[in-house]
Design a protein around this motif. Sequence first.
Motif, short mmCIF file in Angstrom:
data_model
loop_
_atom_site.label_atom_id
_atom_site.label_comp_id
_atom_site.label_asym_id
_atom_site.label_seq_id
_atom_site.Cartn_x
_atom_site.Cartn_y
_atom_site.Cartn_z
N PRO A 28 -35.22 -24.15 21.03
CA PRO A 28 -36.59 -24.29 20.51
C PRO A 28 -37.62 -23.41 21.22
O PRO A 28 -38.68 -23.14 20.66
CB PRO A 28 -36.89 -25.78 20.72
N SER A 29 -37.32 -22.96 22.43
CA SER A 29 -38.29 -22.13 23.15
C SER A 29 -38.54 -20.80 22.46
O SER A 29 -39.57 -20.15 22.71
CB SER A 29 -37.82 -21.88 24.59
N HIS A 30 -37.62 -20.37 21.60
CA HIS A 30 -37.76 -19.09 20.92
C HIS A 30 -38.27 -19.23 19.48
O HIS A 30 -38.44 -18.23 18.80
CB HIS A 30 -36.42 -18.35 20.90
N ARG A 31 -38.46 -20.44 19.03
CA ARG A 31 -38.90 -20.65 17.66
C ARG A 31 -40.41 -20.38 17.55
O ARG A 31 -41.17 -20.71 18.44
CB ARG A 31 -38.60 -22.07 17.21
N VAL A 32 -40.78 -19.78 16.43
CA VAL A 32 -42.19 -19.55 16.16
C VAL A 32 -42.50 -20.05 14.75
O VAL A 32 -41.64 -20.06 13.87
CB VAL A 32 -42.58 -18.06 16.28
N ASP A 33 -43.72 -20.49 14.56
CA ASP A 33 -44.15 -20.95 13.25
C ASP A 33 -44.30 -19.76 12.31
O ASP A 33 -44.86 -18.72 12.69
CB ASP A 33 -45.48 -21.70 13.39
N GLU A 34 -43.81 -19.90 11.07
CA GLU A 34 -43.88 -18.80 10.11
C GLU A 34 -45.31 -18.37 9.85
O GLU A 34 -45.61 -17.18 9.72
CB GLU A 34 -43.21 -19.21 8.79
N ALA A 39 -49.63 -14.29 10.57
CA ALA A 39 -50.94 -13.87 11.05
C ALA A 39 -50.83 -12.78 12.11
O ALA A 39 -51.58 -11.80 12.10
CB ALA A 39 -51.69 -15.07 11.61
N ALA A 40 -49.87 -12.95 13.02
CA ALA A 40 -49.67 -11.95 14.06
C ALA A 40 -49.21 -10.62 13.46
O ALA A 40 -49.64 -9.54 13.89
CB ALA A 40 -48.66 -12.44 15.09
N PHE A 41 -48.36 -10.72 12.45
CA PHE A 41 -47.85 -9.50 11.82
C PHE A 41 -48.97 -8.75 11.09
O PHE A 41 -49.00 -7.52 11.09
CB PHE A 41 -46.72 -9.82 10.84
N GLU A 42 -49.87 -9.47 10.49
CA GLU A 42 -51.01 -8.82 9.83
C GLU A 42 -51.86 -8.07 10.84
O GLU A 42 -52.31 -6.94 10.59
CB GLU A 42 -51.86 -9.87 9.10
N ARG A 43 -52.09 -8.68 11.99
CA ARG A 43 -52.84 -7.99 13.04
C ARG A 43 -52.10 -6.76 13.53
O ARG A 43 -52.68 -5.70 13.77
CB ARG A 43 -53.13 -8.94 14.21
N PHE A 44 -50.78 -6.91 13.67
CA PHE A 44 -49.91 -5.82 14.11
C PHE A 44 -49.96 -4.66 13.12
O PHE A 44 -50.13 -3.50 13.51
CB PHE A 44 -48.49 -6.37 14.25
N ALA A 45 -49.83 -4.97 11.82
CA ALA A 45 -49.84 -3.92 10.81
C ALA A 45 -51.18 -3.19 10.79
O ALA A 45 -51.23 -1.96 10.62
CB ALA A 45 -49.55 -4.52 9.44
N LYS A 46 -52.26 -3.94 10.99
CA LYS A 46 -53.57 -3.31 11.01
C LYS A 46 -53.70 -2.37 12.21
O LYS A 46 -54.28 -1.28 12.09
CB LYS A 46 -54.65 -4.40 11.08
#
Length: 503
Positions: A28-34, A39-46
């Motif tokens: 569970p320590s590596h799980r992230v909420d979709e 949201a993080a990916f959108e910031r990353f793409a920007k």
Amino acid sequence: MDLRYWLPRAAEVAERWGERFGSFAAHPSHRVDEADFAAAFERFAKRLEHNYPFFHPRYAGQMVKPPHPAALVGYLTAMRFNPNNHAYEGGPATNDMERECVAALAGMFGLPAHVGHLTSSGTIANLEALYVARQSHPGRGVAYSAQAHYTHSRMCHVLGVEGHAVAADAEGRMDPGALEELLRTGRVGTVVVTCGTTGLGAVDPVHEVLALARRYGARVHVDAAYGGFFALLAGDGERAAELGIDPLPWRAIAGCDSVTVDPHKHGLQPYGCGAVLFADPAIGRHFAHDSPYTYFTDAELHLGEISLECSRAGASAAALWLTLQLLPLTADGLGAGLAAGRRTALAWADLIEAGEELTLHRRPQLDIVTYFPAPGGGRPALSAIDAASERVLRAGMADERDPVYLSVLRVDAGDFARRHPGVRVDADGARVLRSVLIKPEAQAWLPRLHARVAELAAQAVAAAGPPAAPAAAPLAVPAGPPAAPLAVPTVPSSVPSPEESAR
């Protein structure tokens, strides 16, 4: 290749393979909420939009371009396994692929025997070569051209070896006469020759240097990080004649002691993928070491036993191996893209010489073209040339409707005056514009590219007004005027950092 089809297939390869070992629950320590990831990916793409269009032929600046789709698929597929090519147990499949790739590179240079490996960069590849140079001739220094990459002087400092910069001729190649004067002193154990300098793309006379070095008992290392893959064209007599490539320096590489080449340049690979090859397999003794927790599987020679690096991405070997299955190391395979770049460089040099807005700095020896705006009024001053080159660079990048991306090369006053005796020396040097035509797509784009650069050059000269008096200070840099709109993405207008610093 359609990456939208092949990238999901890349994910499936590792998943299918992993199923044979049985299912297990991820911690569970590596799980992230979709939603959080989205949201993080959108910031990353920007954030990635703050970039330059390296893929497009209107980017004609540094030696940068995207990797081939096959390399992307190969890298991402293998990265799911995350092999480490330091030792055979770190990734048997990719270790085998690396050996095959290295053998292919050795064949490209005509090395009769070899030992070598991929590296994380050209800098590390050259470091290893100079390390072996130091170990082979203790107490003796390393000679390299004054036009060679700064890697060599820096790595001599790192290794505690005396470095000697040898004068270059008017074409940017090592001067054999100046080299012989240095070799007579007995202070040099290794000579570095460059096949494709990062500034001009100059090719040192390897065949002449090799004969001199052997006469004085010195080794020869070839820095072919940038230009090495042109050996594919030089080895084809008809192709070499058509493209104006002298085959003699390239043939001589087979008689040298070591060579470096960067597949992450003309080899269509992602960063970082360099390579170092040694003609004498016995040099492995210089890397001899032991580790109590590695090298426990059977292997004739672990790649880490002939390397200064430890962990290295097996995915780099996988990407190169898959690419070479499709574009082999032949003149008609991988060499076809280099031939296009060479033709483009020659054609652009001809256009520049035929026009009035630009002056050719040097005829290209590979696929790098150098030139500068031609200020009128008799003898142009170095300061005026420098200021005009700066205007063209910044105006081309800042125009969001019709941008063009170039780079600059600083030339010291002595070299500049030697190549262009008509200039007035009022500064210690001047920048000229530099374009690396590493993408074959530049060939079809050349008429438009030349017209745009010539237009910017004319505007830069006009903005300067009448020729300044000899004592005038360098001119300020105004913004370039807008041009006709085009449907191109908006890009940042800051000057890109030189690619060479990432070697």
